[in-house]
Design a protein around this motif. Sequence first.
Motif, PDB file in Angstrom:
ATOM      1  N   ASP A 188       7.223   9.504 -24.228  1.00 50.42           N
ATOM      2  CA  ASP A 188       6.927  10.536 -23.234  1.00 50.42           C
ATOM      3  C   ASP A 188       8.155  11.373 -22.910  1.00 50.42           C
ATOM      4  OD1 ASP A 188       4.391   9.727 -23.118  1.00 50.42           O
ATOM      5  OD2 ASP A 188       4.562   8.610 -21.238  1.00 50.42           O
ATOM      6  N   VAL A 189       9.325  10.737 -22.910  1.00 51.66           N
ATOM      7  CA  VAL A 189      10.525  11.515 -22.596  1.00 51.66           C
ATOM      8  C   VAL A 189      11.216  11.999 -23.859  1.00 51.66           C
ATOM      9  CG1 VAL A 189      10.917  10.562 -20.323  1.00 51.66           C
ATOM     10  CG2 VAL A 189      11.891   9.426 -22.288  1.00 51.66           C
ATOM     11  N   GLY A 190      10.562  11.889 -25.005  1.00 53.41           N
ATOM     12  CA  GLY A 190      11.046  12.574 -26.192  1.00 53.41           C
ATOM     13  C   GLY A 190      11.615  11.716 -27.298  1.00 53.41           C
ATOM     14  N   ALA A 191      11.666  10.402 -27.122  1.00 59.72           N
ATOM     15  CA  ALA A 191      12.224   9.549 -28.169  1.00 59.72           C
ATOM     16  C   ALA A 191      11.083   8.925 -28.978  1.00 59.72           C
ATOM     17  CB  ALA A 191      13.096   8.471 -27.549  1.00 59.72           C
TER      18      ALA A 191
ATOM     19  N   ASP B  96      17.490  -1.503 -27.851  1.00 55.92           N
ATOM     20  CA  ASP B  96      18.383  -1.149 -26.754  1.00 55.92           C
ATOM     21  C   ASP B  96      19.505  -0.250 -27.246  1.00 55.92           C
ATOM     22  OD1 ASP B  96      17.226  -2.054 -24.571  1.00 55.92           O
ATOM     23  OD2 ASP B  96      18.511  -3.796 -24.231  1.00 55.92           O
ATOM     24  N   LYS B  97      20.017  -0.565 -28.448  1.00 56.29           N
ATOM     25  CA  LYS B  97      21.082   0.263 -29.015  1.00 56.29           C
ATOM     26  C   LYS B  97      20.582   1.686 -29.192  1.00 56.29           C
ATOM     27  CE  LYS B  97      23.747  -2.890 -31.868  1.00 56.29           C
ATOM     28  NZ  LYS B  97      23.729  -3.396 -33.249  1.00 56.29           N
ATOM     29  N   LEU B  98      19.376   1.786 -29.708  1.00 58.88           N
ATOM     30  CA  LEU B  98      18.819   3.119 -29.979  1.00 58.88           C
ATOM     31  C   LEU B  98      18.674   3.917 -28.687  1.00 58.88           C
ATOM     32  CD1 LEU B  98      17.398   4.980 -32.094  1.00 58.88           C
ATOM     33  CD2 LEU B  98      15.271   3.974 -31.337  1.00 58.88           C
ATOM     34  N   MET B  99      18.146   3.256 -27.647  1.00 56.13           N
ATOM     35  CA  MET B  99      17.830   4.003 -26.436  1.00 56.13           C
ATOM     36  C   MET B  99      19.058   4.238 -25.569  1.00 56.13           C
ATOM     37  SD  MET B  99      14.913   4.500 -27.240  1.00 56.13           S
ATOM     38  CE  MET B  99      14.754   5.747 -26.020  1.00 56.13           C
ATOM     39  N   LEU B 100      19.913   3.243 -25.458  1.00 50.81           N
ATOM     40  CA  LEU B 100      20.979   3.357 -24.472  1.00 50.81           C
ATOM     41  C   LEU B 100      22.163   4.170 -24.978  1.00 50.81           C
ATOM     42  CD1 LEU B 100      20.752  -0.169 -22.910  1.00 50.81           C
ATOM     43  CD2 LEU B 100      19.646   1.940 -22.243  1.00 50.81           C
ATOM     44  N   SER B 101      22.188   4.414 -26.283  1.00 51.84           N
ATOM     45  CA  SER B 101      23.219   5.336 -26.765  1.00 51.84           C
ATOM     46  C   SER B 101      22.701   6.771 -26.751  1.00 51.84           C
ATOM     47  CB  SER B 101      23.641   4.950 -28.180  1.00 51.84           C
ATOM     48  OG  SER B 101      22.510   4.958 -29.018  1.00 51.84           O
ATOM     49  N   ASN B 102      21.490   6.929 -26.240  1.00 54.29           N
ATOM     50  CA  ASN B 102      20.873   8.246 -26.207  1.00 54.29           C
ATOM     51  C   ASN B 102      21.065   8.841 -24.818  1.00 54.29           C
ATOM     52  OD1 ASN B 102      19.138  10.399 -26.164  1.00 54.29           O
ATOM     53  ND2 ASN B 102      17.508   9.354 -27.282  1.00 54.29           N
ATOM     54  N   ARG B 103      21.935   9.837 -24.738  1.00 50.74           N
ATOM     55  CA  ARG B 103      22.277  10.340 -23.402  1.00 50.74           C
ATOM     56  C   ARG B 103      21.120  11.063 -22.753  1.00 50.74           C
ATOM     57  NH1 ARG B 103      27.067  14.274 -21.973  1.00 50.74           N
ATOM     58  NH2 ARG B 103      26.103  14.681 -19.976  1.00 50.74           N
ATOM     59  N   ILE B 104      20.320  11.728 -23.578  1.00 56.41           N
ATOM     60  CA  ILE B 104      19.184  12.457 -23.009  1.00 56.41           C
ATOM     61  C   ILE B 104      18.249  11.485 -22.292  1.00 56.41           C
ATOM     62  CG2 ILE B 104      17.228  13.939 -23.549  1.00 56.41           C
ATOM     63  CD1 ILE B 104      18.752  14.747 -26.089  1.00 56.41           C
ATOM     64  N   PHE B 105      18.020  10.361 -22.959  1.00 56.54           N
ATOM     65  CA  PHE B 105      17.116   9.358 -22.387  1.00 56.54           C
ATOM     66  C   PHE B 105      17.628   8.881 -21.031  1.00 56.54           C
ATOM     67  CE2 PHE B 105      15.629   4.882 -22.150  1.00 56.54           C
ATOM     68  CZ  PHE B 105      14.274   5.123 -22.176  1.00 56.54           C
ATOM     69  N   ILE B 106      18.926   8.555 -20.976  1.00 58.42           N
ATOM     70  CA  ILE B 106      19.498   8.059 -19.716  1.00 58.42           C
ATOM     71  C   ILE B 106      19.441   9.147 -18.644  1.00 58.42           C
ATOM     72  CG2 ILE B 106      21.559   7.084 -18.638  1.00 58.42           C
ATOM     73  CD1 ILE B 106      20.568   5.228 -20.706  1.00 58.42           C
ATOM     74  N   ASP B 107      19.845  10.364 -19.037  1.00 60.61           N
ATOM     75  CA  ASP B 107      19.901  11.437 -18.044  1.00 60.61           C
ATOM     76  C   ASP B 107      18.533  11.780 -17.485  1.00 60.61           C
ATOM     77  OD1 ASP B 107      22.533  11.540 -18.271  1.00 60.61           O
ATOM     78  OD2 ASP B 107      22.670  13.451 -19.337  1.00 60.61           O
TER      79      ASP B 107
END
Lengths: 416, 164, 172
Positions: free
Chosen positions: A146-149, A212-223
């Motif tokens: 939903d948020v693009g990943a 977790d590596k995939l998502m948490l290194s993704n700044r867009i996802f965190i932001d």
Amino acid sequence: MDRIKQIYNDEKLLKKLQEDRDISIEDVLENEMVINMGPQHPATHGVLRLVLRLDGETVTGIIPELGYLHRGYEKMAENMSFIEFIPHTDRLDYLATMCNNVGYVLAVEKLAGIETPKRAQYIRMIVAELSRIASHLIAIGTFAMDVGAVTMVMWTFREREKVNSIFDRIAGARFTTSYTRIGGVASDIDDQSIAEIAKFLTELEPALVEMDKLMLSNRIFIDRLEGIGILPKEDAIALGVTGPNLRASGVEYDVRRAKPYLFYNEIDFKIPTFTQGDCLARYFQRGDEVRESVKILRQCLDKIPQGEVIANNPKKVLPHKTEIYSKMEELIHDFMIINFGINPPVGDTYFSVENPKGELGFYIVSNGSGQPWKLKIHSPSFCNLQAVSQLCKGAMISDVVAIIGSLDPVMGEADK
Amino acid sequence: MNTKELIIEKVKEKFSESVEEISDFRDDLSITIKKDQIVNLGRFLKENSDLQFIMCKDVTAIDWATRKKRFTTVYHIYSFKLNYTLRLKSNIDDDPPTIETVSPIWPSANWYERETWDMYGIKFINHPDLRRMYMPEGFEHHPLKKDFPVLGIPGSLPLPNKAD
Amino acid sequence: MGLEAVLQKDGFLTTTIDAIVAWSRKSSVWPMPMGISCCAIEMIAAADPKYDIARFGSEVMRFSPRQSDLMIVAGTVTYKMAQVVRRIYDQMPEPKWVIAMGACTSSGGMYRSYSVVQGIDQFLPVDVYTAGCPPRPENLLNALMTIQEKISKTKARDFKNRSLAELEHSQN
């Protein structure tokens, strides 16, 4: 032509047309806009409809509209026997079918006072936890999508397919399992299934790390998630939110610990909690719960005892099919249970289990007949959705998608 | 003193007049109270520092069909302090059925009461937004009433035309 | 490589416009995933790495009806939802096809209740019915292949009863 004539004759309409023409572009900018989202929208997880009032891009008001998947479970339950309703529980929260099966039969067993063998209870725990893993994986995957990943949903579905093949082996159906029976489970699990579960668990752990590596290194996802949709502890309780969403707000409430059912009191597990209460916390919450479920499953596989998987209680529990065809007594009991039901005593009970979405409760009123007089499903998604209006107020329109994804509602259960 | 005794004692202390029945079936404590006292009892249970039933899990109703007091509303409330789920009940005898709303006490009751209105046609007085929850606006019946057939009433819900 | 081999040998192919249009249409069916309930999950599962609907050229799931030509109605359609489904169907450009996925959409399935439409063919023309509750992803792929077979047989003269203006309008 008639229509045009009518318009020119109708003074009111003409005036309205004139007014519409007088609106300048500046007026539009000043006005608030009302837009409709759903019921057919990829981000609403099914058929939830939201009506948003926008001021620019900021949401000033939001009204969720439910009922597009209202299938009338409670009415149907009143017109069928307790056993007949088991397949319907699959389709409540269709991402965690086994959890619903387990919750429902436990509620009926509480009402009718049926004891279940220990092995059956352990099997129930195993399948419920597997189901929880599958459900949380989908929650994480679709939330990320939903948020693009989009990659995430492919990865989580790959892992979930493994759970489905295990269910295929255990219950004979990969998705809508209807595996539990009143007084036990439909069939025993063999050693190969246990080996497959163990193999799945060893494969899952590195996969979770990868995810977790995939998502948490993704700044867009965190932001896009950090600090969005904050649900304070007090509001979460007041709005009746349960499950991972409540725990992500810092309330350590889990039915498995608060009112242990099955053999959760014999199992050592933590209840992960977060204090932030935002979308990111809800994402982490689900990941941590999957890890706890892996721990629970490992212990269950070690501790599972040998023995029967269905209670020996001829008046209440359906005998096995092979016995019906070969033995007189069993045939009679099967006939009686199918035709007249299990006739629990007069009274009403409420029983709840911890589902992946939150607390699933069944309130059953019995008048002593084979059908429930009333069966109320307390569905966690319904309660969690009630928080949407509060969470979305003041957020951006793109945050609405993230907030709904983080709450993880399933409309089959919310609409009943 | 265990939890159940504590709750019963506290409730009896304050509401001895209005409590109609206290039952304990399968370890579920349920208190039936007069209709006009449900809000007071709810507020008391929430605000009493020994009880603190701060979460409303569920509101629903039962249609008894043939009884004189046809509807019973049922509330499930939870206290984190006592770790206990308590059931409150209230019988409704008027027609059309009405009862005071508990949504000012527990905001979560807002949707539960809307659902109960939709399904049973029980009007919650002073409810902030009493619309139908599931069925479309304009639907005239209340499906979970016992006199409503499972298959519905033909023509009560419109379908789009199959214009090919 | 079949096509290249033929082209190198002879340099040309003979076919009809109808056949080549139908062939290209059937190889790139863009589904509109009308995911309503349980079947929607199996529909997503059909697109996941294990079942991989991309093998049939249909991985482009478009949530906008304007961009799609196959509607997969996956899940129980209630009376309230029926209006929405029909409206989305009307927005799809011609030619369009419909798969009724699962027992609920085909016949109401296990939901003999007041709010569930007993089969979406009461308000939609359905091309393929899929059995199962929910159908396994293989079964959905089978339905898709059946649709492809049906598409491969379409010819321009099938639309003869429509005026040219109407057809042009419906394509946009």
